[in-house]
Structure formats: structure tokens, C-alpha cells
Design an enzyme around this catalytic site. Structure first.
Site, PDB file in Angstrom:
ATOM      1  N   ASN A 202      22.412  45.367  18.305  1.00 45.35           N
ATOM      2  CA  ASN A 202      22.241  44.336  17.271  1.00 45.35           C
ATOM      3  C   ASN A 202      21.167  43.366  17.740  1.00 45.35           C
ATOM      4  O   ASN A 202      20.740  43.427  18.893  1.00 45.35           O
ATOM      5  CB  ASN A 202      23.588  43.650  17.006  1.00 45.35           C
ATOM      6  CG  ASN A 202      24.120  42.990  18.262  1.00 45.35           C
ATOM      7  OD1 ASN A 202      23.531  42.040  18.762  1.00 45.35           O
ATOM      8  ND2 ASN A 202      25.217  43.523  18.797  1.00 45.35           N
TER       9      ASN A 202
ATOM     10  N   PHE B  19      32.891  33.123  18.930  1.00 42.07           N
ATOM     11  CA  PHE B  19      31.955  32.932  17.823  1.00 42.07           C
ATOM     12  C   PHE B  19      32.324  33.927  16.741  1.00 42.07           C
ATOM     13  O   PHE B  19      32.833  35.015  17.043  1.00 42.07           O
ATOM     14  CB  PHE B  19      30.510  33.183  18.278  1.00 42.07           C
ATOM     15  CG  PHE B  19      29.862  31.984  18.918  1.00 42.07           C
ATOM     16  CD1 PHE B  19      30.186  31.618  20.211  1.00 42.07           C
ATOM     17  CD2 PHE B  19      28.942  31.213  18.218  1.00 42.07           C
ATOM     18  CE1 PHE B  19      29.603  30.505  20.808  1.00 42.07           C
ATOM     19  CE2 PHE B  19      28.350  30.108  18.796  1.00 42.07           C
ATOM     20  CZ  PHE B  19      28.682  29.747  20.096  1.00 42.07           C
TER      21      PHE B  19
HETATM   22  O1  PMT Z   1      22.198  35.779  20.915  1.00 41.20           O
HETATM   23  P1  PMT Z   1      21.519  34.972  19.837  1.00 41.20           P
HETATM   24  O2  PMT Z   1      20.273  35.644  19.317  1.00 41.20           O
HETATM   25  O3  PMT Z   1      21.287  33.555  20.258  1.00 41.20           O
HETATM   26  O4  PMT Z   1      22.486  34.927  18.592  1.00 41.20           O
HETATM   27  C1  PMT Z   1      23.684  34.208  18.651  1.00 41.20           C
HETATM   28  C2  PMT Z   1      24.853  34.949  17.993  1.00 41.20           C
HETATM   29  C3  PMT Z   1      24.615  35.084  16.502  1.00 41.20           C
HETATM   30  C4  PMT Z   1      24.996  36.351  18.627  1.00 41.20           C
HETATM   31  C5  PMT Z   1      26.132  34.109  18.303  1.00 41.20           C
HETATM   32  O5  PMT Z   1      25.983  32.836  17.735  1.00 41.20           O
HETATM   33  C6  PMT Z   1      27.376  34.782  17.752  1.00 41.20           C
HETATM   34  O6  PMT Z   1      27.741  34.630  16.619  1.00 41.20           O
HETATM   35  N1  PMT Z   1      28.073  35.571  18.630  1.00 41.20           N
HETATM   36  C7  PMT Z   1      29.230  36.396  18.272  1.00 41.20           C
HETATM   37  C8  PMT Z   1      28.771  37.665  17.612  1.00 41.20           C
HETATM   38  C9  PMT Z   1      29.937  38.574  17.240  1.00 41.20           C
HETATM   39  O7  PMT Z   1      30.099  39.589  17.832  1.00 41.20           O
HETATM   40  O8  PMT Z   1      30.711  38.081  16.316  1.00 41.20           O
HETATM   41  P2  PMT Z   1      32.035  38.848  15.710  1.00 41.20           P
HETATM   42  O9  PMT Z   1      32.438  38.029  14.565  1.00 41.20           O
HETATM   43  O10 PMT Z   1      31.745  40.295  15.508  1.00 41.20           O
HETATM   44  O11 PMT Z   1      33.088  38.734  16.896  1.00 41.20           O
HETATM   45  C10 PMT Z   1      33.986  37.643  17.004  1.00 41.20           C
HETATM   46  C11 PMT Z   1      34.224  37.306  18.464  1.00 41.20           C
HETATM   47  O12 PMT Z   1      34.868  38.418  19.118  1.00 41.20           O
HETATM   48  C12 PMT Z   1      32.968  37.041  19.248  1.00 41.20           C
HETATM   49  O13 PMT Z   1      33.220  35.945  20.127  1.00 41.20           O
HETATM   50  C13 PMT Z   1      32.730  38.311  20.039  1.00 41.20           C
HETATM   51  O14 PMT Z   1      32.111  38.053  21.320  1.00 41.20           O
HETATM   52  C14 PMT Z   1      34.146  38.845  20.227  1.00 41.20           C
HETATM   53  N2  PMT Z   1      34.224  40.324  20.282  1.00 41.20           N
HETATM   54  C15 PMT Z   1      33.864  41.082  19.221  1.00 41.20           C
HETATM   55  C16 PMT Z   1      34.007  42.456  19.275  1.00 41.20           C
HETATM   56  C17 PMT Z   1      34.531  43.049  20.441  1.00 41.20           C
HETATM   57  N3  PMT Z   1      34.659  44.359  20.540  1.00 41.20           N
HETATM   58  N4  PMT Z   1      34.873  42.278  21.475  1.00 41.20           N
HETATM   59  C18 PMT Z   1      34.748  40.929  21.416  1.00 41.20           C
HETATM   60  O15 PMT Z   1      35.062  40.222  22.383  1.00 41.20           O
END
Ligand code: PMT
Length: 408
Positions: free
Chosen positions: A216, A329
Site C-alpha cells: 500500500n 489508526f
Molecule cells: O505512512 P504514511 O504515508 O504517513 O501514512 C499514514 C497512514 C495513513 C498509514 C496512517 O495514518 C494510518 O492510517 N495507519 C493505519 C493504516 C491501517 O492499516 O489502518 P486499518 O484501518 O486497516 O487498521 C486499523 C489498525 O489496525 C491500524 O492501527 C493497523 O496498524 C492495525 N492493523 C491492521 C491490520 C492488521 N493485520 N494488523 C494490524 O495491527
């Protein structure tokens, strides 16, 4: 609620820049430019030998103030400049620091403006030695640096490489951006002192074959800003990062991973030793069921790629949360509040920062972000668009405030 904006902490601060006679003196011009760019009030003291390397006028023009070179200067009858400047300084940086000034300061010698001024300084001192590698490694210089360290100076390690004198080894002045970073750090409140902070950043990369992968557009900027901010505030920081193109934050324990599986095992290994965990990484939700050892040949018009779910690292952390502060996030393209609140609850988090991704000034790859913070108690806080550095500090402010009220 206090809001600390990273670079604002340097605005209008009195920084004294001491420049000694070394070939790297030209780099301190760049440092001065950076300090001025972020609004610092910079006063420059040059030793006599520094003036052999860089013109006094250059520093005067860039600082907008007369440069101080001698204790006995005209107009000094109105004030005792070395005492006034020392009293008013919020931080002092000596770059480059020669063997000569190192020896003088370690032994309390005050025989010119810079060394006399330094005896009166009470603010943090960032001392940046730069000299020939053999001189730097000499017992006398090392002994003197040790003394200065014990006196409370922050000694920046010089860079290693080819030096102006033709030899190679330690002795290069660190890059101005790194010195600037240490000055920033010296001005920050140390409200995370003693706290162990685990941060994740960047994308993961799930290999389809040796030359193709699912990933991504995460640049790592958000997570790196958080790690840097936490280190500036005194935290002991571990940063677990997917592949990104950013410089490592200073004084942070870096762990480089590629896949979600690697990120998961690094996170679980370090979680026990963490008081605060902030997951800014964009973890791939799926990986290919099979990753081909060889490059997949272009034969069929259509192929089907079977994917399997990766472990949700944050959800697992939520299960084992204990007393840790857990922040995540939520990257959304729609229904931000509903989706972020769902993740907050399902993953047992204290805070989730919801950001809409795919906009030109927020989310992936940008220097700025616009988030709404959702808290465990049901409240929320919509923040304006701001630099990711600034947002990192607000998130840490909220975490610190939460920890304090938790103890009340
Ligand atoms: O890196 P940049 O270019 O600065 O961009 C920042 C960002 C957009 C990446 C950041 O601000 C952000 O939103 N990060 C989280 C991205 C994400 O994976 O979001 P999600 O909604 O899919 O996941 C929710 C949370 O679960 C996140 O904290 C993620 O780290 C965590 N996760 C998700 C999937 C997984 N398999 N394991 C996780 O721990």
C-alpha cells in the site's frame, strides 16, 4: 489541553551558536539557516580561528544580529554580553567544536569570548566535536569529552568517513538537520522519561513472487513522526518499520521488517517491554496463499491470486493489553466515525486516530494529516489538518494526559 507543535517549540527561542575554527564551520551556516527558518532567535559567537574559515558577515546576515567575537568589543559597556547571552539562552550549540574548545571547557579555561560565555551557561548544551580522526580518538580529547558529558553536555557523535584532511574515521560534523533535531529535543518537556514506547510505521510487503508483491502507499511518515516525537520527549523508543524511504530517527531502536508476519513477531517480541504502543503501520490484511519461489511467467491471459488473511496484530495486542496504553489508526475512505469506533472497540484500544485516506493532504504519503481522535470513553476530538510532526505531539499529549488522569 496543552498542544505542543513540534517546530513551535523553537519559535522565538534564544539559541546561541558557537562556531570554532574547523573546516566544517561552513556547515554551521546551514544550521543557522535551519534555526532561523523555524523562528529561533540566533546569536552567534565565533572564535578567532573560526573567522579564518567562514566570514563573520555570513553569520551576521543570516542571523540578523552582530556576531560576537571578542570579550572586549565596542558598546559592551552597556551590558556584559557573555553574561547576558548566557542568561537568556534557551539552548547552546557548539558546532563545530574543536579539540581546543573541548580542552578549554573540560578544564574551566576562559580566555576568549566563547569559553568565557560557556562558563556562565545554564541551559542545555549540544556539543558537536569535529576534527581529524586521530585527534578525536586521542586520549586527551576522549578524556575531555567524558568530562563534558559528566558536566551535563549532550555530546553528538561525529560522523565517520573521509575527512577534509585526507584521512578517514570519526570526526565529521553531523548533518545540520541532525544537530537541529538534537536542539529541538533539548527544548522539549521530558514527559515520557522512563516510558518505553513501541511504534509501528510504513507498509508491509507480501510477496507474490520474488519480483512482485501486495502493498500500500504508506510512506512511514506518520509513524516516524510519532517515534521521533516520543524520543524527543524522553521516551525509550522502538520503531518497527516496513520498507520506507526515510532517515532513521536519532536515538531510536530500529527494527526493519517486510511482511505482516515479520511485523507481528517483532511487535509481540517487544510488547512486554512497552508501556505505550502506537500502531501507525498500514499492515496488509491479506497475503498470497502461495508465494512463488521463481518469477511467475506471463503465459495465461488471466490468473487468479488466492489470498489468506493476515493476523490482526493490534487486535491481538488488545487481548493482551494489561496496563499498557494502546493507540491505533483507522485508515478509511468512508464512514470514518462508524468504522473507527468499531475498530476502537474490537481491538480494545484507548485511542484511535481516524483518517480519511486518498486525499491530497491527508493519509498516505503526505506531510500533513487530518484526523479525528476517538477515545475509549466515547468522546471524540476533530483536529484540523496539520503537519504529521505536530499531530504526533498532540497524540502523545493525549496519551500523557490520559496516563496522568488514570493515576489520579
Ligand atoms: O505512512 P504514511 O504515508 O504517513 O501514512 C499514514 C497512514 C495513513 C498509514 C496512517 O495514518 C494510518 O492510517 N495507519 C493505519 C493504516 C491501517 O492499516 O489502518 P486499518 O484501518 O486497516 O487498521 C486499523 C489498525 O489496525 C491500524 O492501527 C493497523 O496498524 C492495525 N492493523 C491492521 C491490520 C492488521 N493485520 N494488523 C494490524 O495491527
Amino acid at each position: 489541553m496543552s498542544i505542543i507543535i513540534m517546530h513551535d517549540c523553537i519559535k522565538n527561542k534564544n539559541i546561541v551558536l558557537g562556531v570554532c575554527g574547523g573546516i566544517a564551520a561552513y556547515k554551521s551556516v546551514e544550521l543557522l539557516r535551519l534555526l532561523k527558518k523555524y523562528g529561533a532567535n540566533v546569536r552567534v559567537i565565533m572564535t578567532q580561528s573560526a573567522r579564518e574559515f567562514v566570514g563573520q558577515l555570513t553569520f551576521e546576515a543570516l542571523s540578523g544580529q552582530p556576531v560576537c567575537t571578542s570579550i572586549f568589543e565596542e558598546n559592551d559597556y552597556v551590558s556584559i554580553r557573555h553574561i547576558d547571552w548566557a542568561r537568556e539562552a534557551d539552548a547552546v550549540v557548539i558546532a563545530p567544536a574543536t579539540a581546543n574548545i573541548t580542552g578549554k571547557l573540560a578544564n574551566g579555561i576562559a580566555d576568549d569570548m566563547l569559553s568565557t560565555f560557556m562558563l556562565a551557561v545554564k541551559s542545555p548544551v549540544i556539543f558537536c566535536p569535529s576534527m581529524n580522526a586521530n585527534m578525536y580518538e586521542s586520549k586527551a580529547v576522549q578524556r575531555n569529552l567524558e568530562t563534558l558529558r559528566a558536566d551535563g553536555y549532550f555530546i553528538m557523535e561525529p560522523g565517520t568517513g573521509k575527512l577534509a584532511c585526507g584521512t578517514a574515521g570519526p570526526g565529521r560534523l553531523p548533518e545540520p538537520a541532525d544537530i537541529f533535531d538534537r536542539i529541538l529535543s533539548s527544548l522539549m518537556p521530558k514527559d515520557l522519561k522512563g516510558k518505553r514506547v513501541l511504534v509501528t510505521a510504513g507498509p508491509t510487503m507480501e510477496l507474490i513472487d520474488p519480483v512482485r508483491f501486495i502493498s500500500n502507499p504508506s510512506s512511514g511518515k506518520m509513524g516516524y513522526s510519532i517515534a521521533r516525537a516520543a524520543e524527543h520527549r524522553g521516551g525509550k523508543v522502538v520503531l518497527i518499520t516496513g520498507p520506507v524511504n526515510l532517515s532513521d530517527p536519532l536515538n531510536v531502536n530500529m527494527i526493519y521488517v517486510r511482511t505482516a508476519k515479520e511485523m507481528a513477531s517483532a511487535v509481540f517480541k517487544h510488547m512486554k517491554r512497552s508501556d505505550i504502543i502506537i500502531k501507525a503501520a498500514a499492515v496488509s490484511d491479506y497475503r498470497p496463499v502461495r508465494s512463488s519461489k521463481q518469477k511467475i511467467k506471463k503465459k495465461k491471459d488471466e490468473i487468479v491470486l488466492a489470498l489468506q488473511k493476515n493476523q490482526d496484530i493490534l487486535k491481538e495486542l488488545g487481548r493482551k493489553k494489561g496496563n499498557r496504553i494502546l493507540a491505533g489508526f483507522a485508515a478509511e475512505t468512508e464512514n470514518l466515525e462508524k468504522n473507527a469506533r468499531k475498530k476502537l472497540a474490537e481491538k480494545n484500544l484507548d485511542i484511535i486516530a481516524g483518517n480519511i485516506v486518498g486525499s491530497p493532504s491527508s493519509g498516505f504519503g503526505t506531510d500533513t494529516n487530518k484526523v479525528t481522535l476517538f477515545y475509549r470513553d466515547g468522546s471524540k476530538e476533530s483536529l484540523p489538518k496539520m503537519e504529521k510532526d505536530a499531530l504526533a505531539h498532540i497524540l502523545l499529549d493525549r496519551i500523557v494526559e490520559g496516563m496522568v488522569s488514570h493515576l489520579d
